[in-house]
Scaffold this motif. Sequence first.
Motif, short mmCIF file in Angstrom:
data_model
loop_
_atom_site.label_atom_id
_atom_site.label_comp_id
_atom_site.label_asym_id
_atom_site.label_seq_id
_atom_site.Cartn_x
_atom_site.Cartn_y
_atom_site.Cartn_z
N SER A 53 0.82 -1.21 0.00
CA SER A 53 0.00 0.00 0.00
C SER A 53 0.86 1.26 0.00
O SER A 53 0.57 2.24 -0.69
N ALA A 54 1.93 1.24 0.78
CA ALA A 54 2.87 2.36 0.84
C ALA A 54 4.21 1.81 1.29
O ALA A 54 4.29 0.72 1.87
N VAL A 55 5.26 2.56 1.03
CA VAL A 55 6.61 2.16 1.44
C VAL A 55 7.30 3.37 2.04
O VAL A 55 7.29 4.46 1.45
N LEU A 56 7.88 3.19 3.22
CA LEU A 56 8.67 4.24 3.85
C LEU A 56 10.06 4.21 3.24
O LEU A 56 10.86 3.32 3.52
N LEU A 57 10.33 5.16 2.36
CA LEU A 57 11.61 5.17 1.65
C LEU A 57 12.77 5.53 2.57
O LEU A 57 13.88 5.01 2.41
N ALA A 58 12.51 6.42 3.51
CA ALA A 58 13.57 6.84 4.43
C ALA A 58 12.95 7.37 5.72
O ALA A 58 11.88 7.99 5.70
N TYR A 59 13.65 7.10 6.81
CA TYR A 59 13.23 7.60 8.12
C TYR A 59 14.49 7.95 8.89
O TYR A 59 15.45 7.18 8.93
N HIS A 60 14.50 9.13 9.50
CA HIS A 60 15.66 9.55 10.29
C HIS A 60 15.16 10.21 11.56
O HIS A 60 14.38 11.17 11.52
N ARG A 61 15.61 9.70 12.68
CA ARG A 61 15.32 10.30 13.98
C ARG A 61 16.64 10.74 14.57
O ARG A 61 17.53 9.93 14.82
N GLU A 62 16.76 12.04 14.82
CA GLU A 62 18.03 12.62 15.26
C GLU A 62 17.83 13.39 16.56
O GLU A 62 17.02 14.32 16.63
N TYR A 63 18.57 12.98 17.58
CA TYR A 63 18.54 13.68 18.87
C TYR A 63 19.90 14.30 19.11
O TYR A 63 20.94 13.64 18.98
N ILE A 64 19.91 15.60 19.45
CA ILE A 64 21.17 16.31 19.70
C ILE A 64 21.05 17.01 21.05
O ILE A 64 20.08 17.73 21.31
N CYS A 65 22.03 16.81 21.90
CA CYS A 65 22.09 17.52 23.17
C CYS A 65 23.41 18.27 23.25
O CYS A 65 24.47 17.73 22.91
N ASP A 66 23.34 19.52 23.69
CA ASP A 66 24.56 20.33 23.78
C ASP A 66 24.45 21.26 24.98
O ASP A 66 23.37 21.45 25.55
N TYR A 79 21.24 23.00 29.26
CA TYR A 79 21.26 21.99 28.21
C TYR A 79 20.26 22.34 27.13
O TYR A 79 19.12 22.72 27.41
N VAL A 80 20.69 22.22 25.89
CA VAL A 80 19.81 22.45 24.74
C VAL A 80 19.58 21.10 24.06
O VAL A 80 20.54 20.42 23.66
N GLU A 81 18.32 20.71 23.93
CA GLU A 81 17.97 19.44 23.31
C GLU A 81 17.19 19.69 22.02
O GLU A 81 16.25 20.48 21.99
N THR A 82 17.59 19.01 20.96
CA THR A 82 16.92 19.11 19.67
C THR A 82 16.53 17.72 19.21
O THR A 82 17.33 16.78 19.29
N LEU A 83 15.30 17.59 18.73
CA LEU A 83 14.84 16.31 18.19
C LEU A 83 14.22 16.57 16.83
O LEU A 83 13.27 17.34 16.70
N ILE A 171 9.07 16.68 11.77
CA ILE A 171 8.71 17.37 13.01
C ILE A 171 10.02 17.73 13.69
O ILE A 171 10.88 16.87 13.88
N ALA A 172 10.18 19.00 14.04
CA ALA A 172 11.41 19.46 14.70
C ALA A 172 11.05 20.09 16.04
O ALA A 172 10.15 20.93 16.11
N LEU A 173 11.76 19.69 17.08
CA LEU A 173 11.51 20.23 18.41
C LEU A 173 12.83 20.65 19.04
O LEU A 173 13.86 20.00 18.84
N LYS A 174 12.76 21.73 19.80
CA LYS A 174 13.94 22.20 20.51
C LYS A 174 13.50 22.72 21.86
O LYS A 174 12.49 23.42 21.98
N THR A 175 14.27 22.37 22.89
CA THR A 175 13.95 22.85 24.23
C THR A 175 15.24 23.00 25.01
O THR A 175 16.31 22.56 24.57
N GLU A 176 15.16 23.61 26.17
CA GLU A 176 16.34 23.80 26.99
C GLU A 176 15.98 23.71 28.46
O GLU A 176 14.84 23.93 28.86
N GLY A 177 16.95 23.31 29.28
CA GLY A 177 16.71 23.18 30.71
C GLY A 177 18.01 23.11 31.47
O GLY A 177 19.09 22.92 30.90
N LEU A 178 17.90 23.26 32.78
CA LEU A 178 19.09 23.28 33.62
C LEU A 178 19.56 21.88 34.00
O LEU A 178 20.74 21.67 34.28
#
Length: 691
Positions: A53-66, A79-83, A171-178
Motif C-alpha cells: 500500500s505504501a513504502v517508507l523510503l527513508a526515516y531519520h530520527r536525530e537527537y542532539i544535546c549540547d 542543556y539544549v535538546e533538539t529532536l 517534526i522538529a523540536l527544541k527545548t532547553e533546561g538546567l
Amino acid sequence: MKKVLLACIVPFLIIVAAQAQSEVEKKVKQKIWGQAPAEFNATQVPEKWKNESAVLLAYHREYICDFATKVGIGAQRYYVETLNIHFRIKLQDKAAVGDFSDISFDNKSITTNLFGRASSYRILGIKVIKPDGSQKEVDLKDAVKADAGSGDDLKIPIPNLAEGDIIDYFIALKTEGLAMPDFGDEDLMEAKYPVVKQTITFMVPHQMELYSTSYNGAPGFKKVVKDNDVIYTLQDEMREKAPQILWDYPYRSAPHIRYRVRKEDMKPDVTKTAKEYLNYFSTYPTDIGVIVDYMDVNFKKEKDVKKLIEEFFYLVRNPIYKEALFEIKQGEPLNSNNPPDKFFFLVDHFCKKYKIPHTVLLAPARSYGPFEELVSLGSCDFVVRIDTDPVMYIARPTPFRLPDEIPYSLEGTDAFSVYSSKGNTIRVSKDDQNATLTNITAALDASDNTKLQIKRNVSAKGYSKTYHQYLVVTDFDYLKEYDQPKYQVERSRLLHGLIKEYNEEKTKFGQRVTQDYTARDTRMKEELEEEMEIKVSDYKNLTVKSSGMWHANPSVEYTDEFTAENLTKRAGPNIIVELGRLIEKQTQIKDDQKNRTRNIYQDFARSFDHTIAFTIPAGYTVEGLENFNKKTESAAGGFVSTATSDGKTVTIKIRKHYAENYYAAADWPKLNAFLQAAVDLYSAKLLLKKA
C-alpha cells in the motif's frame, strides 16, 4: 499617551515575532530538507514491495544535546535538546492516499528569548513530490482544529494527493533546561509499511552516554567520538512491515531497541528508580479525613479487614468521592478519568490508620517484559497487596473494578516492593474465572417461519464482564447504584456540595433515561447484527439483573429478546435454520497466519459457554444434529459441542476455552485446531424436514 504607545508597540512585537518565526523555520527546513541524507532523494521502491500500500523510503530520527551559557545576573550553564524526526513515504494505492489525506499534529509554536534567537520551538514541514518530480510545500495555514479527543491540536489537509505521490515531512523540536537529560524509551524496527532505510542518531556531550539493548534481531548502535561529542548511530535497511497477527505483544516479540540517555557513569538501574518511587510512601503527606469521617459514621466498630478494604475501595470509586479526593467531575461517570497515583497513597495511609498489614508493589506490564529489561517505569503501575490469608490486591479503580481484581496487564509479572524484588509474583486468573455464559431459547415465529424469535440470558465475570458492562449499563444506572444512605454522609461543607451535585447529576440523567435506554437498545441491536451477521428487528425487553460492580453479585447479568430475520430459509417444503450463528462470529485464522514463529500473548485465559434450546415446530422432524457435535481439546484449550433432541426441542451445549494467557509459538497448531472447530460450528445448519 501611554495607551497610544502600547497600541503602537504591540503590533510591532507581533511583526518581529512573525519575522523571527519565519527565519527559524527557514533555517530548520534548510537543515532537514536541504541537508538530508542521500536516502531522502529516493523515488522508487524495491521491486518486492511494488504491491504494498505504501513504502517508507527513508526515516531519520536525530537527537542532539549540547551545552550553552546564558548571561544574566550571572553566567548559567544549561542543556539544549533538539529532536528532528523526518519521514519520506511513497503512496501506492488509494488506501494509503486516504491514510495521508490529512496529518494531525501539535500546533507549531516558536518562542524567542531576549536576543531574538529561537530558544524553543516545535515546527512541522510537509511537502508533496509528484511522479514528474515537481514539489509543493503544504501551507500549514489550512490547518483545522483536530477532532475532539484526538490528543492533537491541529489537523492539516494534504490536497490533491494521488497514487504514486511521495510525502516528505518532518517534526522538529527544541527545548532547553538546567537539568542534565535523563530519559529512556523503546523503538520498534517494524512499522505499518515496509521501510527501505531507517536511521536513529544520538549526539551527546562526552559527559553523557547512551545505554542500549537490541532485541529479536534488531541492529545495535555504533559509537563514534568526535571532539567533545559522542555520536551513536543505528541503521536498519529493508525492514519488512509489521506482520498482522493475532495476540501479539510487539515489545516482547518484534525487533526493537531499548535505550536510556543519562550521565556517563550512571548505568541504568530501573529497580533503583522503582525503590525511590516506593520510598515516597513513607514520607508523602496524604489527607484521608473524608474517608475517616465516612468510616466513623458507618463502620466505626468494624474489625474485619476484608470488609474494611472493600468499603474503602467502593467509597473511593464513588463519583462523589472521586471528585472530593481527585477533582474528577461526576458527570458521565462511565467516561471519567481513572484516579491518579494519589489513590495508592490513600490506600497506604488508610491501611496504616486501621493497622492493616500491606505491601505497596510496583509491577511491570506483561506487554513490556520484566523489570530487568525496562529502561523506564512508564509501563508499570502500582498495586497494593493486603497481606492477609489469602492475600487481596487493590488496583487503581475503574468504574466496574472490584476489590481484589488486578489489571490483566499485570498478571504473572514479578512486582517490586521496597523490601524485595523477589517473591512478589502477581497471581494469574484461570479460564473459568473469566467466563461468559449465554443461555438462548429460539423458536420459529408463529406467523412467519422465515423469522426466528430469540430470548437470551447473558452473564459474565472476571475480565470478560467489562465488555458487557459498557454495553448495558448507562451513566444513570451507575449513579443509581451509589444511591445508598451510607454515601450521603455530610461531615463537611465540601461533601455537602458534592452530594448535592451528585443528586443533581442523577436527576439530570434520570430525565433523559428514556433517550439513553433507546440509544442502548440501538447499540445492542447493532452489536448483534455485527457479531451474528444477521438482520435484527424488534429488539426489546433488555433487563439488567446485575451490574457486576459489587462483590455480593460480581457477575454482570442481563436478559433480552429480539427477532432474527435471516437465519432461516426455505428448501422446498423444508426449512434450513442457521443455529450456529447464535454463538456469534468466531476467530478465524487466515491461511497466511497458520504458520507462526512468534509466541502468543493473550490478554487473559477465558471461557465461553452457550446453551441453545430450539423448539421444533409441529409437523417437522430434525436432521443435521451431527453438524453440532464437535470435540477438539488439548492443554491449550478446547472446543466441545453436543446436540441432542427429544423430538420437541433441540438442545445444543457448547464450550470454548483458552486455558492460558500465554502460549509458545510451538503450541499454535493446538490453538488452530479448536479455533477451526468453533468456526465450523458457527456455519453449522439444522434441517427441519416436513413430516
